[in-house]
Design an enzyme around this catalytic site. Structure first.
Site, mmCIF file in Angstrom:
data_model
loop_
_atom_site.group_PDB
_atom_site.id
_atom_site.type_symbol
_atom_site.label_atom_id
_atom_site.label_comp_id
_atom_site.label_asym_id
_atom_site.label_seq_id
_atom_site.Cartn_x
_atom_site.Cartn_y
_atom_site.Cartn_z
ATOM 1 N N LYS A 1 5.606 3.663 3.839
ATOM 2 C CA LYS A 1 5.000 3.608 5.174
ATOM 3 C C LYS A 1 5.702 2.611 6.100
ATOM 4 O O LYS A 1 6.022 2.940 7.246
ATOM 5 C CB LYS A 1 3.512 3.274 5.062
ATOM 6 C CG LYS A 1 2.839 3.178 6.414
ATOM 7 C CD LYS A 1 1.336 3.242 6.324
ATOM 8 C CE LYS A 1 0.728 1.901 6.043
ATOM 9 N NZ LYS A 1 -0.743 1.941 6.117
ATOM 10 N N THR B 1 -6.402 -6.435 -1.152
ATOM 11 C CA THR B 1 -5.635 -7.343 -0.291
ATOM 12 C C THR B 1 -5.559 -8.768 -0.841
ATOM 13 O O THR B 1 -4.540 -9.445 -0.687
ATOM 14 C CB THR B 1 -6.221 -7.352 1.137
ATOM 15 O OG1 THR B 1 -7.661 -7.365 1.063
ATOM 16 C CG2 THR B 1 -5.820 -6.110 1.917
ATOM 17 N N GLY C 1 0.822 -1.218 0.000
ATOM 18 C CA GLY C 1 0.000 0.000 0.000
ATOM 19 C C GLY C 1 0.850 1.260 0.000
ATOM 20 O O GLY C 1 1.997 1.253 0.441
ATOM 21 N N ARG D 1 -1.855 8.581 3.522
ATOM 22 C CA ARG D 1 -2.136 9.473 4.632
ATOM 23 C C ARG D 1 -0.936 9.748 5.532
ATOM 24 O O ARG D 1 -0.982 10.601 6.401
ATOM 25 C CB ARG D 1 -3.310 8.907 5.455
ATOM 26 C CG ARG D 1 -4.640 9.070 4.726
ATOM 27 C CD ARG D 1 -5.786 8.534 5.534
ATOM 28 N NE ARG D 1 -5.799 7.073 5.556
ATOM 29 C CZ ARG D 1 -6.410 6.344 6.487
ATOM 30 N NH1 ARG D 1 -7.024 6.937 7.492
ATOM 31 N NH2 ARG D 1 -6.393 5.035 6.424
ATOM 32 N N GLN E 1 3.730 -6.337 -6.146
ATOM 33 C CA GLN E 1 2.367 -6.063 -6.615
ATOM 34 C C GLN E 1 2.433 -4.724 -7.356
ATOM 35 O O GLN E 1 2.535 -3.673 -6.747
ATOM 36 C CB GLN E 1 1.398 -5.973 -5.425
ATOM 37 C CG GLN E 1 -0.043 -5.825 -5.853
ATOM 38 C CD GLN E 1 -0.974 -5.489 -4.697
ATOM 39 O OE1 GLN E 1 -0.551 -4.920 -3.687
ATOM 40 N NE2 GLN E 1 -2.246 -5.806 -4.844
HETATM 41 C C1 UD1 Z 1 -8.613 -4.489 5.817
HETATM 42 C C2 UD1 Z 1 -9.745 -5.521 5.890
HETATM 43 C C3 UD1 Z 1 -10.663 -5.195 7.059
HETATM 44 C C4 UD1 Z 1 -9.850 -5.127 8.337
HETATM 45 C C5 UD1 Z 1 -8.735 -4.097 8.186
HETATM 46 C C6 UD1 Z 1 -7.825 -4.089 9.398
HETATM 47 C C7 UD1 Z 1 -10.033 -6.152 3.561
HETATM 48 C C8 UD1 Z 1 -10.888 -6.049 2.384
HETATM 49 N N1 UD1 Z 1 -10.464 -5.512 4.636
HETATM 50 O O1 UD1 Z 1 -9.212 -3.243 5.463
HETATM 51 O O2 UD1 Z 1 -11.691 -6.177 7.184
HETATM 52 O O3 UD1 Z 1 -10.685 -4.786 9.419
HETATM 53 O O4 UD1 Z 1 -7.923 -4.448 7.055
HETATM 54 O O5 UD1 Z 1 -6.811 -3.150 9.198
HETATM 55 O O6 UD1 Z 1 -9.012 -6.810 3.543
HETATM 56 N N2 UD1 Z 1 -2.372 -3.811 0.702
HETATM 57 C C9 UD1 Z 1 -1.566 -4.254 -0.311
HETATM 58 N N3 UD1 Z 1 -2.044 -4.215 -1.584
HETATM 59 C C10 UD1 Z 1 -3.290 -3.776 -1.884
HETATM 60 C C11 UD1 Z 1 -4.101 -3.317 -0.834
HETATM 61 C C12 UD1 Z 1 -3.615 -3.357 0.450
HETATM 62 O O7 UD1 Z 1 -0.435 -4.670 -0.082
HETATM 63 O O8 UD1 Z 1 -3.645 -3.785 -3.057
HETATM 64 C C13 UD1 Z 1 -1.850 -3.834 2.072
HETATM 65 C C14 UD1 Z 1 -1.681 -2.448 2.605
HETATM 66 O O9 UD1 Z 1 -0.329 -2.019 2.472
HETATM 67 C C15 UD1 Z 1 -2.066 -2.568 4.058
HETATM 68 C C16 UD1 Z 1 -2.955 -3.796 4.126
HETATM 69 O O10 UD1 Z 1 -2.787 -4.489 2.910
HETATM 70 O O11 UD1 Z 1 -0.951 -2.811 4.891
HETATM 71 C C17 UD1 Z 1 -4.409 -3.458 4.397
HETATM 72 O O12 UD1 Z 1 -4.965 -2.787 3.296
HETATM 73 P P1 UD1 Z 1 -6.095 -1.688 3.454
HETATM 74 O O13 UD1 Z 1 -6.496 -1.260 2.099
HETATM 75 O O14 UD1 Z 1 -5.669 -0.659 4.406
HETATM 76 O O15 UD1 Z 1 -7.293 -2.526 4.069
HETATM 77 P P2 UD1 Z 1 -8.372 -1.948 5.049
HETATM 78 O O16 UD1 Z 1 -9.271 -1.062 4.298
HETATM 79 O O17 UD1 Z 1 -7.673 -1.394 6.239
#
Ligand code: UD1
Ligand code: MG
Length: 451
Positions: free
Chosen positions: A22, A78, A11, A15, A72
């Site tokens: 990060k 996720t 990610g 923010r 990625q």
């Molecule tokens: C996710 C969960 C949510 C949980 C929350 C806790 C999902 C759909 N939802 O939401 O149920 O309560 O975490 O924090 O999973 N990342 C990647 N590649 C991507 C997207 C994200 O590596 O394409 C990584 C990000 O760097 C981050 C983590 O995955 O560290 C979480 O991603 P984020 O988009 O913040 O998920 P949340 O909306 O927080």
């Protein structure tokens, strides 16, 4: 059973408003990703895989041999992130432990409990949950009558009733590997955000009548994820509290833990007292019965036993036992103070060994010097060690008396028992038991041997 951990770290961390990826932001002196790797080490058996994306190069460089990486390219959610690890892991069997790299408070023991839960589960996945009043935007957990998880509902699509659920998805899961890779390929793009949600694995499992188990974390703080610098400070405070409490339980006194900053890996012996505003960084080792601070900063240094360090700064330095230092002393790289050395206010020592019992009470600079035991360095003494091109050494013998405001123009050798007069500018070696005075200093007297 083989357990492989995958950390999601692709990610952007928008923010954080930072040029630094990060997961490279430090918490108590170590990047968040370091904390995450330490935790998974306690629960997994194989070299972990980190899914990188934004700032991939910086993160990969930092990881070195400590992890494998999968890139990625586009952040499509996720589940998509996890898919990037499939080419490395598909077909290797065992369990896959998944967690985020931005949860530095998550403990290894907690992840180990998650792995244990999945080992006992007849179904394909288990997860960690937390019970909290502040939902922080986390997905809500819907449990069935039998206690298994039936669904994770993301906040954006939750009904008013579902939003009241206090059990939340932490984002740490353990899967049967063979099932996981197949399940991921069945997940479809979420219509709301256009991302592939890892949480949809629950739907795949439940849809096939398989059990999803969840373990509620005892310490809700472990679930704090860092998305802003406000969260970063929260995590820093909690980590500092944890580390300081560990030292206190080992016999170290903290007069004010909230203003005492001890980085991970610092060692402190029992009955040492840390006064407020003390910072201990890097590879620092402190023995027993010392009094450190207030207002003191120590980095990569070693301190023996029973020393006093008052309002001072040390970097790459070594104090033996019973050293009395400060206020306002500065030790730089390679400074070594022997037993019972006294170093008073406004002194600076660099690359020098002050042997046992040396006294240096007031504003002096000592660089590239070796000072014999029981020698007295008068106020305002300077080793003129730099000629504009090169550093030169100064060797001072034992029991020497350097008069106030002496300039020692290196390279220079001063014999045992010698003395210099106040304000002397010493440009030539001084034989033992000889008094020199003036500018440039000349010998005026052979001294009778003491003893
Ligand atoms: C996710 C969960 C949510 C949980 C929350 C806790 C999902 C759909 N939802 O939401 O149920 O309560 O975490 O924090 O999973 N990342 C990647 N590649 C991507 C997207 C994200 O590596 O394409 C990584 C990000 O760097 C981050 C983590 O995955 O560290 C979480 O991603 P984020 O988009 O913040 O998920 P949340 O909306 O927080
Ligand atoms: Mg998040």
């Amino acid at each position: 059973m083989k357990v492989t951990a995958i950390l999601l770290a692709a990610g952007q961390g928008t923010r954080m408003k930072s040029d630094l990826p990060k997961v490279m932001h430090p918490v108590l002196g170590k990047p968040m990703i370091w904390h995450a790797l330490e935790a998974v080490k306690q629960a997994a058996s194989e070299t972990p895989v980190v899914v990188v994306g934004h700032g991939a190069e910086k993160v990969t460089d930092y990881l070195g041999a400590s992890a494998r990486t999968a890139v990625q390219e586009e952040q499509l959610g996720t589940a998509h992130a996890l898919m990037q690890a499939a080419p490395l892991l598909r077909g290797t069997g065992g369990l896959v432990l998944v967690s985020y790299a931005d949860m530095p408070l998550l403990r290894g023991e907690t992840l180990a409990r998650l792995v244990d839960l999945q080992k006992r589960n007849t179904g394909p996945m288990s997860m960690l949950t937390v019970i909290a009043d502040d939902p922080r935007g986390f997905g809500r957990i819907v449990r069935g009558a039998d206690g298994t998880v039936k669904a994770i509902v993301e906040e954006a699509v939750a009904t008013e009733e579902q939003r009241q659920i206090k059990e939340l998805n932490v984002g740490a899961y353990c899967f049967n590997a063979d099932w996981l890779w197949d399940a991921l390929s069945r997940i479809e793009k979420n219509p709301h955000k256009g991302e592939y949600y890892l949480t949809d694995t629950v739907e795949v499992a439940v849809g096939s009548g398989l059990a999803v188990r969840a373990e509620v974390m005892e310490d809700a703080k472990e679930a704090i994820g860092v998305n802003t610098r406000v969260h970063l400070a929260e995590v820093e405070t909690e980590m500092r509290r944890r580390v300081n409490a560990g030292h206190m339980l080992n016999g170290v006194t903290f007069i004010d833990p909230a203003s005492t900053y001890v980085e991970l890996g610092v060692k402190i012996g029992r009955d040492t007292v840390l006064w407020p505003n003390t910072y201990l960084h890097g590879k620092t080792e402190i023995g027993e019965g010392n009094a450190i601070g207030p207002n003191t900063m120590i980095r990569d240094s070693k301190i023996g036993n029973r020393c006093k360090v008052l309002m001072s700064v040390m970097e790459g330095a070594w104090l033996e036992d019973d050293v009395d230092m400060g206020p306002f002393a500065r030790l730089r790289k390679g400074a070594h103070l022997g037993n019972h050395v006294h170093m008073g206010n406004f002194g600076e020592v660099k690359d020098s060994y002050l042997h046992d019992g040396v006294k240096m009470g007031h504003f002096s600079y000592i660089g590239n010097a070796d000072i014999g035991s029981e020698t007295n360095i008068g106020a305002g003494t300077i080793t003129c060690n730099y000629d504009g091109e090169k550093k030169h050494p100064t060797k001072i013998g034992e029991g020497v008396f350097i008069g106030s405001d002496t300039m020692l123009v290196a390279p220079l050798n001063i014999g045992d028992g010698a003395r210099t007069g106040a304000g002397a500018v010493v440009t030539k070696d001084v034989p033992e038991d000889t008094l020199v005075v003036g500018m440039p200093a000349r010998a005026i007297k052979k001294l009778g041997k003491k003893k």
